[in-house]
Design a protein around this motif. Structure first.
Motif, PDB file in Angstrom:
ATOM      1  N   GLU A  41     -64.300 -58.513 -79.082  1.00 14.96           N
ATOM      2  CA  GLU A  41     -64.180 -57.067 -79.159  1.00 14.96           C
ATOM      3  C   GLU A  41     -64.374 -56.615 -77.787  1.00 14.96           C
ATOM      4  O   GLU A  41     -65.003 -56.878 -76.986  1.00 14.96           O
ATOM      5  CB  GLU A  41     -65.364 -56.362 -80.099  1.00 14.96           C
ATOM      6  N   LEU A  42     -63.429 -55.600 -77.179  1.00 14.67           N
ATOM      7  CA  LEU A  42     -63.246 -55.177 -75.962  1.00 14.67           C
ATOM      8  C   LEU A  42     -63.270 -53.578 -75.979  1.00 14.67           C
ATOM      9  O   LEU A  42     -62.521 -53.053 -76.733  1.00 14.67           O
ATOM     10  CB  LEU A  42     -62.210 -55.584 -75.243  1.00 14.67           C
ATOM     11  N   LYS A  43     -64.254 -52.940 -75.522  1.00 14.23           N
ATOM     12  CA  LYS A  43     -64.059 -51.662 -75.281  1.00 14.23           C
ATOM     13  C   LYS A  43     -63.315 -51.095 -74.119  1.00 14.23           C
ATOM     14  O   LYS A  43     -63.030 -51.786 -73.001  1.00 14.23           O
ATOM     15  CB  LYS A  43     -65.502 -50.874 -75.178  1.00 14.23           C
ATOM     16  N   TRP A  44     -62.484 -50.065 -74.326  1.00 10.63           N
ATOM     17  CA  TRP A  44     -61.567 -49.359 -73.249  1.00 10.63           C
ATOM     18  C   TRP A  44     -62.338 -49.364 -72.051  1.00 10.63           C
ATOM     19  O   TRP A  44     -61.803 -49.452 -70.959  1.00 10.63           O
ATOM     20  CB  TRP A  44     -60.835 -48.176 -73.840  1.00 10.63           C
ATOM     21  N   LYS A  45     -63.552 -48.596 -72.284  1.00  8.28           N
ATOM     22  CA  LYS A  45     -64.235 -48.081 -71.140  1.00  8.28           C
ATOM     23  C   LYS A  45     -64.709 -49.385 -70.211  1.00  8.28           C
ATOM     24  O   LYS A  45     -64.710 -49.351 -69.136  1.00  8.28           O
ATOM     25  CB  LYS A  45     -65.441 -47.331 -71.432  1.00  8.28           C
ATOM     26  N   ASP A  46     -64.898 -50.475 -70.971  1.00  8.69           N
ATOM     27  CA  ASP A  46     -65.348 -51.812 -70.282  1.00  8.69           C
ATOM     28  C   ASP A  46     -64.137 -52.305 -69.531  1.00  8.69           C
ATOM     29  O   ASP A  46     -64.172 -52.791 -68.324  1.00  8.69           O
ATOM     30  CB  ASP A  46     -65.961 -52.721 -71.189  1.00  8.69           C
ATOM     31  N   ILE A  47     -62.800 -52.379 -70.182  1.00 11.42           N
ATOM     32  CA  ILE A  47     -61.674 -52.648 -69.521  1.00 11.42           C
ATOM     33  C   ILE A  47     -61.386 -51.961 -68.256  1.00 11.42           C
ATOM     34  O   ILE A  47     -61.094 -52.496 -67.198  1.00 11.42           O
ATOM     35  CB  ILE A  47     -60.423 -52.636 -70.618  1.00 11.42           C
ATOM     36  N   VAL A  48     -61.444 -50.426 -68.400  1.00  8.49           N
ATOM     37  CA  VAL A  48     -61.171 -49.816 -67.274  1.00  8.49           C
ATOM     38  C   VAL A  48     -62.135 -49.664 -66.024  1.00  8.49           C
ATOM     39  O   VAL A  48     -61.673 -49.835 -64.894  1.00  8.49           O
ATOM     40  CB  VAL A  48     -61.128 -48.344 -67.706  1.00  8.49           C
ATOM     41  N   SER A  49     -63.529 -50.054 -66.398  1.00 11.87           N
ATOM     42  CA  SER A  49     -64.457 -50.191 -65.377  1.00 11.87           C
ATOM     43  C   SER A  49     -64.450 -51.445 -64.637  1.00 11.87           C
ATOM     44  O   SER A  49     -65.187 -51.928 -63.836  1.00 11.87           O
ATOM     45  CB  SER A  49     -65.836 -50.002 -66.123  1.00 11.87           C
ATOM     46  N   GLY A  50     -63.938 -52.516 -65.192  1.00 14.01           N
ATOM     47  CA  GLY A  50     -64.251 -53.769 -64.898  1.00 14.01           C
ATOM     48  C   GLY A  50     -64.972 -54.812 -65.488  1.00 14.01           C
ATOM     49  O   GLY A  50     -65.224 -55.914 -65.212  1.00 14.01           O
ATOM     50  N   ASP A  51     -65.957 -54.096 -66.277  1.00 17.84           N
ATOM     51  CA  ASP A  51     -66.944 -54.713 -66.925  1.00 17.84           C
ATOM     52  C   ASP A  51     -66.658 -55.798 -67.783  1.00 17.84           C
ATOM     53  O   ASP A  51     -67.298 -56.880 -68.082  1.00 17.84           O
ATOM     54  CB  ASP A  51     -67.859 -53.707 -67.638  1.00 17.84           C
ATOM     55  N   ALA A  52     -65.420 -55.752 -68.646  1.00 16.21           N
ATOM     56  CA  ALA A  52     -64.973 -56.857 -69.344  1.00 16.21           C
ATOM     57  C   ALA A  52     -64.555 -58.377 -68.734  1.00 16.21           C
ATOM     58  O   ALA A  52     -65.022 -59.282 -69.259  1.00 16.21           O
ATOM     59  CB  ALA A  52     -63.537 -56.271 -70.227  1.00 16.21           C
ATOM     60  N   ALA A  53     -64.053 -58.094 -67.201  1.00 18.96           N
ATOM     61  CA  ALA A  53     -63.825 -59.167 -66.429  1.00 18.96           C
ATOM     62  C   ALA A  53     -65.220 -59.741 -66.169  1.00 18.96           C
ATOM     63  O   ALA A  53     -65.423 -60.956 -66.013  1.00 18.96           O
ATOM     64  CB  ALA A  53     -62.944 -58.977 -65.470  1.00 18.96           C
ATOM     65  N   LEU A  54     -66.312 -59.032 -65.959  1.00 16.58           N
ATOM     66  CA  LEU A  54     -67.528 -59.486 -65.314  1.00 16.58           C
ATOM     67  C   LEU A  54     -68.157 -60.399 -66.522  1.00 16.58           C
ATOM     68  O   LEU A  54     -68.623 -61.360 -66.509  1.00 16.58           O
ATOM     69  CB  LEU A  54     -68.463 -58.329 -64.873  1.00 16.58           C
ATOM     70  N   SER A  55     -67.834 -59.564 -67.762  1.00 14.19           N
ATOM     71  CA  SER A  55     -68.712 -60.270 -69.137  1.00 14.19           C
ATOM     72  C   SER A  55     -68.001 -61.585 -69.417  1.00 14.19           C
ATOM     73  O   SER A  55     -68.677 -62.615 -69.645  1.00 14.19           O
ATOM     74  CB  SER A  55     -68.436 -59.290 -70.032  1.00 14.19           C
ATOM     75  N   LYS A  56     -66.530 -61.630 -69.112  1.00 10.94           N
ATOM     76  CA  LYS A  56     -66.004 -62.915 -69.257  1.00 10.94           C
ATOM     77  C   LYS A  56     -66.415 -63.917 -68.406  1.00 10.94           C
ATOM     78  O   LYS A  56     -66.573 -65.167 -68.748  1.00 10.94           O
ATOM     79  CB  LYS A  56     -64.559 -62.736 -69.286  1.00 10.94           C
ATOM     80  N   ALA A  57     -66.513 -63.842 -67.166  1.00 10.46           N
ATOM     81  CA  ALA A  57     -66.998 -64.657 -66.200  1.00 10.46           C
ATOM     82  C   ALA A  57     -68.294 -64.974 -66.383  1.00 10.46           C
ATOM     83  O   ALA A  57     -68.632 -66.122 -66.286  1.00 10.46           O
ATOM     84  CB  ALA A  57     -66.830 -63.991 -64.721  1.00 10.46           C
ATOM     85  N   LEU A  58     -69.221 -64.242 -66.743  1.00 12.31           N
ATOM     86  CA  LEU A  58     -70.712 -64.580 -67.206  1.00 12.31           C
ATOM     87  C   LEU A  58     -70.741 -65.459 -68.333  1.00 12.31           C
ATOM     88  O   LEU A  58     -71.296 -66.343 -68.237  1.00 12.31           O
ATOM     89  CB  LEU A  58     -71.501 -63.281 -67.152  1.00 12.31           C
ATOM     90  N   ASN A  59     -69.857 -65.260 -69.335  1.00 13.47           N
ATOM     91  CA  ASN A  59     -69.915 -66.072 -70.580  1.00 13.47           C
ATOM     92  C   ASN A  59     -69.289 -67.489 -70.214  1.00 13.47           C
ATOM     93  O   ASN A  59     -69.780 -68.345 -70.659  1.00 13.47           O
ATOM     94  CB  ASN A  59     -68.902 -65.563 -71.814  1.00 13.47           C
ATOM     95  N   ALA A  60     -68.330 -67.422 -69.412  1.00 12.33           N
ATOM     96  CA  ALA A  60     -67.862 -68.895 -69.091  1.00 12.33           C
ATOM     97  C   ALA A  60     -68.775 -69.515 -68.340  1.00 12.33           C
ATOM     98  O   ALA A  60     -69.095 -70.787 -68.459  1.00 12.33           O
ATOM     99  CB  ALA A  60     -66.537 -68.659 -68.246  1.00 12.33           C
ATOM    100  N   SER A  61     -69.523 -68.912 -67.488  1.00 14.27           N
ATOM    101  CA  SER A  61     -70.581 -69.632 -66.580  1.00 14.27           C
ATOM    102  C   SER A  61     -71.950 -70.181 -67.354  1.00 14.27           C
ATOM    103  O   SER A  61     -71.951 -71.200 -67.146  1.00 14.27           O
ATOM    104  CB  SER A  61     -70.925 -68.895 -65.248  1.00 14.27           C
ATOM    105  N   VAL A  62     -71.980 -69.449 -68.600  1.00 12.50           N
ATOM    106  CA  VAL A  62     -73.236 -69.883 -69.276  1.00 12.50           C
ATOM    107  C   VAL A  62     -72.696 -71.195 -70.214  1.00 12.50           C
ATOM    108  O   VAL A  62     -73.534 -72.103 -70.458  1.00 12.50           O
ATOM    109  CB  VAL A  62     -73.653 -68.698 -70.229  1.00 12.50           C
ATOM    110  N   GLU A  63     -71.268 -71.045 -70.546  1.00 11.70           N
ATOM    111  CA  GLU A  63     -70.933 -72.068 -71.486  1.00 11.70           C
ATOM    112  C   GLU A  63     -70.788 -73.358 -70.614  1.00 11.70           C
ATOM    113  O   GLU A  63     -70.904 -74.437 -71.387  1.00 11.70           O
ATOM    114  CB  GLU A  63     -69.471 -71.763 -72.044  1.00 11.70           C
ATOM    115  N   ASP A  64     -70.530 -73.312 -69.501  1.00  9.00           N
ATOM    116  CA  ASP A  64     -70.312 -74.904 -68.696  1.00  9.00           C
ATOM    117  C   ASP A  64     -71.779 -75.482 -68.568  1.00  9.00           C
ATOM    118  O   ASP A  64     -72.663 -75.579 -68.983  1.00  9.00           O
ATOM    119  CB  ASP A  64     -70.032 -74.314 -67.406  1.00  9.00           C
TER     120      ASP A  64
END
Length: 64
Positions: A41-64
């Motif tokens: 789930e993505l909130k519009w506010k997170d997409i506009v602020s760039g937090d969605a991209a940051l969250s995705k990058a953090l999740n990817a680094s934890v999964e590795d």
């Protein structure tokens, strides 16, 4: 002129032969496998602020 998003829209899509439901509402968007309730789930506010991209990058680094 664009139509204001004031109610929930649901659409079915197929990705790699699996069916998913995309739910778009005034709060954001959600992608769930058909027949399931939980999914990303993505909130519009997170997409506009760039937090969605940051969250995705953090999740990817934890999964590795």
């Amino acid at each position: 002129m664009a139509t204001k998003l004031d109610k929930t829209l649901k659409r079915e899509i197929t990705i790699d032969e699996k069916s998913y439901i995309v739910t778009i509402d005034p709060e954001g968007l959600k992608l769930t496998e058909k027949g399931r309730r939980k999914g990303p789930e993505l909130k519009w506010k997170d997409i506009v602020s760039g937090d969605a991209a940051l969250s995705k990058a953090l999740n990817a680094s934890v999964e590795d």
